[in-house]
Motif scaffolding. Sequence first.
Motif, PDB file in Angstrom:
ATOM      1  N   ILE A 145       0.855  -1.187   0.000  1.00  0.00           N
ATOM      2  CA  ILE A 145       0.000   0.000   0.000  1.00  0.00           C
ATOM      3  C   ILE A 145       0.891   1.236   0.000  1.00  0.00           C
ATOM      4  N   GLU A 146       0.280   2.329  -0.379  1.00  0.00           N
ATOM      5  CA  GLU A 146       0.972   3.612  -0.273  1.00  0.00           C
ATOM      6  C   GLU A 146       0.902   4.034   1.194  1.00  0.00           C
ATOM      7  N   TRP A 147       2.075   4.198   1.820  1.00  0.00           N
ATOM      8  CA  TRP A 147       2.116   4.589   3.226  1.00  0.00           C
ATOM      9  C   TRP A 147       3.309   5.455   3.503  1.00  0.00           C
ATOM     10  N   PRO A 148       3.136   6.566   4.179  1.00  0.00           N
ATOM     11  CA  PRO A 148       1.884   7.181   4.601  1.00  0.00           C
ATOM     12  C   PRO A 148       1.007   7.573   3.398  1.00  0.00           C
ATOM     13  N   PRO A 149      -0.298   7.745   3.640  1.00  0.00           N
ATOM     14  CA  PRO A 149      -1.201   8.113   2.547  1.00  0.00           C
ATOM     15  C   PRO A 149      -0.725   9.372   1.810  1.00  0.00           C
ATOM     16  N   ARG A 150      -0.896   9.333   0.504  1.00  0.00           N
ATOM     17  CA  ARG A 150      -0.537  10.450  -0.402  1.00  0.00           C
ATOM     18  C   ARG A 150       0.945  10.811  -0.357  1.00  0.00           C
ATOM     19  N   SER A 151       1.797   9.875   0.097  1.00  0.00           N
ATOM     20  CA  SER A 151       3.237  10.130   0.188  1.00  0.00           C
ATOM     21  C   SER A 151       3.971   9.711  -1.079  1.00  0.00           C
ATOM     22  N   GLY A 152       3.315   8.851  -1.886  1.00  0.00           N
ATOM     23  CA  GLY A 152       3.980   8.307  -3.060  1.00  0.00           C
ATOM     24  C   GLY A 152       4.890   7.128  -2.730  1.00  0.00           C
TER      25      GLY A 152
END
Length: 154
Positions: free
Chosen positions: A108-115
């Motif tokens: 998953i992308e983690w942290p969110p919206r971090s790329g």
Amino acid sequence: MPVRSAGLLIYRFFETRLEVLLVHPGGPFWAKKDEGAWSIPKGLIEPGEDELSAAIREAQEELGVEIQGAFARLGEYRQPSGKVVVVWSVEANATLSVQQIQSSEFQIEWPPRSGRIQNFPEVDRAEWFPTARAEIKILKGQRAMIADLLKQLG
């Protein structure tokens, strides 16, 4: 038609008490959650896949060990999300150790919206619980599975 998953409620008799094997979901969302966060090993049924085969496959993916035994259909359980989980009970092989689990991973992308894409285990730990304790640890939508196991075993 609701999404369908399949899983195994794995149990053992330890000394004189019945215990069930529950898994804790991996990943950052579940990291600090405990009571009401544990689950049976389960996952989605692939198109055309036999439900019991899916339950066995999912348990193997989450635990890293093959589960064998006399599988007994426990029932179908509608979850709060609307998903239906088809469950079988099976008595654990005496050699099944929670310290040996090796779960598959997801990204998953983690942290969110971090790329940043990170890998996390599907299951970060497994543990044997006496049934009374398991009813506290397990997800609310799965509590009936434990009650049905107790009925099934008499």
